[in-house]
Design a protein around this motif. Structure first.
Motif, PDB file in Angstrom:
ATOM      1  N   ASP A  99       0.859  -1.182   0.000  1.00  0.00           N
ATOM      2  CA  ASP A  99       0.000   0.000   0.000  1.00  0.00           C
ATOM      3  C   ASP A  99       0.895   1.231   0.000  1.00  0.00           C
ATOM      4  OD1 ASP A  99      -2.240   1.522  -0.050  1.00  0.00           O
ATOM      5  OD2 ASP A  99      -3.105   0.757   1.808  1.00  0.00           O
ATOM      6  N   PHE A 151       0.881   5.601   0.821  1.00  0.00           N
ATOM      7  CA  PHE A 151       0.163   6.634   1.570  1.00  0.00           C
ATOM      8  C   PHE A 151       0.661   8.000   1.131  1.00  0.00           C
ATOM      9  CE2 PHE A 151       0.481   2.801   4.007  1.00  0.00           C
ATOM     10  CZ  PHE A 151      -0.817   2.577   4.418  1.00  0.00           C
ATOM     11  N   ASN A 178     -13.794   1.303   1.836  1.00  0.00           N
ATOM     12  CA  ASN A 178     -12.497   1.672   2.401  1.00  0.00           C
ATOM     13  C   ASN A 178     -12.312   1.134   3.816  1.00  0.00           C
ATOM     14  OD1 ASN A 178     -11.646   3.008   0.182  1.00  0.00           O
ATOM     15  ND2 ASN A 178     -12.040   5.058   0.950  1.00  0.00           N
ATOM     16  N   HIS A 182      -5.127   1.765  13.408  1.00  0.00           N
ATOM     17  CA  HIS A 182      -4.471   1.038  12.336  1.00  0.00           C
ATOM     18  C   HIS A 182      -2.983   0.992  12.659  1.00  0.00           C
ATOM     19  CE1 HIS A 182      -2.989  -0.068   8.341  1.00  0.00           C
ATOM     20  NE2 HIS A 182      -4.189  -0.596   8.173  1.00  0.00           N
ATOM     21  N   VAL A 239      -0.310   1.326  10.999  1.00  0.00           N
ATOM     22  CA  VAL A 239       0.618   2.316  10.428  1.00  0.00           C
ATOM     23  C   VAL A 239       0.779   3.550  11.312  1.00  0.00           C
ATOM     24  CG1 VAL A 239       0.407   1.693   7.998  1.00  0.00           C
ATOM     25  CG2 VAL A 239      -1.239   3.274   8.981  1.00  0.00           C
ATOM     26  N   GLU A 265       3.304  -5.423   3.548  1.00  0.00           N
ATOM     27  CA  GLU A 265       2.786  -6.091   4.737  1.00  0.00           C
ATOM     28  C   GLU A 265       3.516  -7.411   4.963  1.00  0.00           C
ATOM     29  OE1 GLU A 265      -1.484  -6.404   4.769  1.00  0.00           O
ATOM     30  OE2 GLU A 265      -1.668  -4.359   3.959  1.00  0.00           O
ATOM     31  N   ARG A 285      -6.270   7.549   6.521  1.00  0.00           N
ATOM     32  CA  ARG A 285      -4.818   7.475   6.569  1.00  0.00           C
ATOM     33  C   ARG A 285      -4.155   7.702   5.225  1.00  0.00           C
ATOM     34  NH1 ARG A 285      -7.066   2.411   7.403  1.00  0.00           N
ATOM     35  NH2 ARG A 285      -6.343   0.798   5.977  1.00  0.00           N
ATOM     36  N   SER A 318      -4.376   6.164   2.343  1.00  0.00           N
ATOM     37  CA  SER A 318      -3.956   4.994   1.577  1.00  0.00           C
ATOM     38  C   SER A 318      -4.311   5.161   0.103  1.00  0.00           C
ATOM     39  CB  SER A 318      -4.638   3.754   2.148  1.00  0.00           C
ATOM     40  OG  SER A 318      -4.804   2.778   1.147  1.00  0.00           O
ATOM     41  N   ARG A 350      -5.325   3.016  -2.003  1.00  0.00           N
ATOM     42  CA  ARG A 350      -6.602   2.379  -2.350  1.00  0.00           C
ATOM     43  C   ARG A 350      -7.765   3.248  -1.925  1.00  0.00           C
ATOM     44  NH1 ARG A 350      -3.205  -1.520  -1.681  1.00  0.00           N
ATOM     45  NH2 ARG A 350      -3.156  -3.114  -3.322  1.00  0.00           N
ATOM     46  N   HIS A 351      -7.644   3.889  -0.771  1.00  0.00           N
ATOM     47  CA  HIS A 351      -8.712   4.772  -0.295  1.00  0.00           C
ATOM     48  C   HIS A 351      -8.860   5.987  -1.200  1.00  0.00           C
ATOM     49  CE1 HIS A 351      -8.503   3.125   4.076  1.00  0.00           C
ATOM     50  NE2 HIS A 351      -8.693   2.203   3.166  1.00  0.00           N
TER      51      HIS A 351
END
Lengths: 178, 477
Positions: free
Chosen positions: A35, A37, A122, A129, A131, A150, B213, B215, B217-218
């Motif tokens: 993922d 961010f 989502n 979480h 993170v 992960e 957060r 992400s 995907r979000h």
């Protein structure tokens, strides 16, 4: 590693270009449970990480159709079945006059589906979480970019993955605890 | 290269000024809510408008005790200040949705730094608008009768009535506007959560951000949802004011029964709304030093939108008068004659033309579009003009209907005025609270305006191509 379970390994980058380049390499190396961010949406990351297109638009369409049927059904039931009465010389089922409420309900239900569908897909709200355990991660909502692999990734191997992450030219690499 | 830059800027001033990066953008906007001491002028402004809002409270209390008889409404002018103010406020709201939805679909990047507070304006304007028809019902505690629900009376609302359409349109509009605004706020609440020092604010903004957060995907689903919401809000906002205009045009009354009403009302709404956005934006950029984000370019564009929609509205006035004559119908003809020069309210009409038709002609000139003083003044004049327009449409049409025996004059009472002024106080009170507790500019969207937000070497942005082509053109005169 302070005896806690490892959630994954995270790398920090300064620019979106570095993040996308690194994400592409991570994908090419065969990692799948990954993922990224960022403080704003980056369109290139979808392709770099191999994110599949969301089904959300179809859900919204369904919501809209449901709203339309609900609107027409409500007016049909009230004005034709339950309490038929002639008003202004119009037929019981006066479709042109029934369009505006049905139209508004279509939009209302579609909008509800768009917002709550997005949050549901989502997995939000999610107050905790892993993170967030990385103190630097607070900057992910400000000016830094993060990439995560992960530990449940089939290719994950602590030593190797960490070494791989360090080879991507990040600012820093962190262990993310569960 | 320097010359090219200057030439480009003379054509279109930048929509982002000063030296900024992701961090300074986040801090500069976020700190208004989080770090900086609440400025003195905030307390002064809040106190003034909060006091004015008390007038609304007092009037509504008295109204509930006495009934709508305290207003100046009579027969035949049964729709007076309440409906004028309702249409005025709901029209103002439309600019917020236009900026957030229509300009997003049209890929107008400049909307980014004004959409947040324009959407807040929409919500507060709709809240003020809703009060009027609610109280006009006379017994607002029974207002839920407007909604279809199985009841012991065995009755249903009449869906063939435009007033019922209004209930659905306005309540949907309020709900969808709130959703749209809130979805835009989620990532910004996350920014505030991560930057807040105090535990209380961390928890409050944490709850409001739903654990966002950032992400990838979000973001992917988020952008889809945001775009779909924009696509849904666009027809919605056009339908809302069209339906508001149906309240008039579906009836038989001369002056109301006109097919031009829906587009003419929608243009008027956007016109009035942009005036209000300017009234809010110009002080905001000074008091909170937001000149880097709300630049001259924004003021210029908003001036142009006001001019364009204002001209559509003027076309509406011209057509109303033309069809009054061309219809050759006695009642239509008399209505226009009465409205423009024969009736007791003729000077309202000319004041309206002065405010909405004449004052905006200044906006043809860059000098006025680039002057904050003039833009602000014209915006105030336009707001007054749009209020007068609704007065002219509603009161002059009603006070002389088909039967001379039912003609009457209308004059508002002190409670009409105090309630209208009170909603202005209420509107600004809410806006002051918004400025204090919520980021006034969309932080995450402004980040995307920065040049470093573009990923290099992957695909060329459409705008980059346009820039290159333009620069080439300038190179070869």
């Amino acid at each position: 590693m302070s005896g806690k379970k490892l959630y994954g390994i995270m790398a920090e980058f300064d620019t979106p270009t570095e993040l996308v380049d690194a994400a592409r390499k991570v994908r090419e190396a065969g990692y799948t449970k990954t993922d990224a961010f960022s403080p704003f949406p980056i369109h290139e990351i979808d392709e770099a990480l191999g994110i599949r297109r969301s089904i959300l638009p179809f859900l919204v369409f369904g919501g809209g159709v449901l709203g339309l049927l609900l609107g027409l059904g409500l007016q049909y039931y009230t004005h034709v079945i339950d309490y038929p009465i002639i008003v202004g010389g119009r037929p019981h089922f006066s479709l042109p006059a029934f369009v505006p409420p049905a139209y508004e309900l279509t939009i209302l239900l579609a909008a509800f589906t768009a917002v709550f569908g997005m949050l549901f897909l989502n997995g939000l709200p999610m107050p905790y979480h892993p993170v967030f355990n990385v103190p630097r991660f607070a900057l992910a909502s400000r000016d830094k970019f993060f990439l995560l692999i992960e530990s449940k990734d089939p290719k994950f191997n602590y030593e190797e993955t960490r070494k791989f992450m360090e080879s991507l030219n990040p600012q820093e690499v962190f262990d993310v605890e569960e | 290269m320097q010359d090219i830059k200057q030439i480009r800027e003379s054509f279109s001033p930048p929509i982002l000024e000063g030296k900024h990066d992701f961090a300074t953008v986040s801090d500069k906007i976020g700190d208004i809510t989080l770090k900086r001491k609440t400025p003195f002028h905030w307390f002064v402004g809040f106190a003034i408008f909060f006091l004015i809002a008390q007038m609304l409270l007092a009037t509504v209390t008295y109204l509930l005790l006495k009934g709508v008889g305290i207003w100046g409404n009579n027969q035949p002018v049964g729709w007076a200040f309440d409906i004028i103010n309702f249409v005025w406020w709901i029209g103002i709201g439309h600019a917020g949705t236009l900026i957030s939805a229509i300009l997003l679909l049209l890929n107008q990047k400049w909307r980014t730094s004004i959409n947040r507070f324009a959407e807040a304006m929409t919500l507060f304007a709709v809240a003020c608008a809703g009060l009027f028809p609610l109280l006009h019902t006379g017994r607002p505690w029974l207002a839920y009768w407007l909604f279809p629900y199985p009841n012991t009376m065995g009755m249903w609302p009449q869906f063939r009535s435009p007033l019922m359409w209004d209930v659905f349109a306005v309540s949907t509009y309020a709900t969808v506007s709130l959703l749209f605004w809130y979805v835009g706020l989620i990532p910004d609440f996350a920014t505030l959560r991560d930057r807040a020092k105090s535990k209380v604010f961390k928890i409050i903004y944490g709850i409001l951000s739903w654990g966002w957060r950032g992400s990838a995907r979000h973001w992917h689903r988020y952008e889809i949802a945001y775009l779909i919401l924009a696509g849904l809000s666009t027809p919605l906002v056009l339908s809302v004011h069209s339906i508001v205009s149906f309240d008039f045009s579906v009836s038989q009354l001369p002056g109301w029964h006109a097919t031009i009403f829906p587009p003419y009302f929608v243009a008027g709404a956007i016109f009035a709304g942009f005036a209000m956005v300017l009234i809010l934006a110009i002080p905001l950029r000074h008091l909170y030093n937001m000149k880097d984000f709300i630049t001259l370019a924004h003021l210029d564009y908003m001036g142009k939108v006001m001019l364009a929609t204002g001209l559509i509205v003027c076309y509406g006035y011209a057509m109303e008068a033309f069809f009054g004559w061309y219809s050759a119908a006695q009642y239509e003809y008399y209505m226009i004659y009465n409205r423009i020069w024969g009736g007791p309210y003729w000077w309202f009409y000319w004041l309206l033309i002065l405010c909405n038709g004449l004052s905006i002609q200044l906006l043809w000139f860059k000098r006025f579009r680039h002057s904050e003083f003039w833009l602000f003044t014209i915006s105030v004049i336009v707001s007054i003009g749009m209020w007068l327009e609704r007065f002219v449409i509603i009161v002059t049409s009603l006070h002389r209907d088909f039967l001379p025996s039912s003609w009457a004059m209308y004059s508002p009472t002190i409670y009409d005025y105090s309630m209208f002024l009170g909603t202005i106080g209420f509107f600004f009170t809410l806006f002051y609270l918004f400025v204090r507790f919520v980021p006034i500019i969309s932080i995450f969207e402004v980040r995307t305006l920065l040049p470093e937000a573009h990923v290099h070497g992957h695909h060329q942005d459409f705008e980059e191509i346009v820039n290159e082509v333009e620069i080439e053109k300038i190179d070869k005169p």
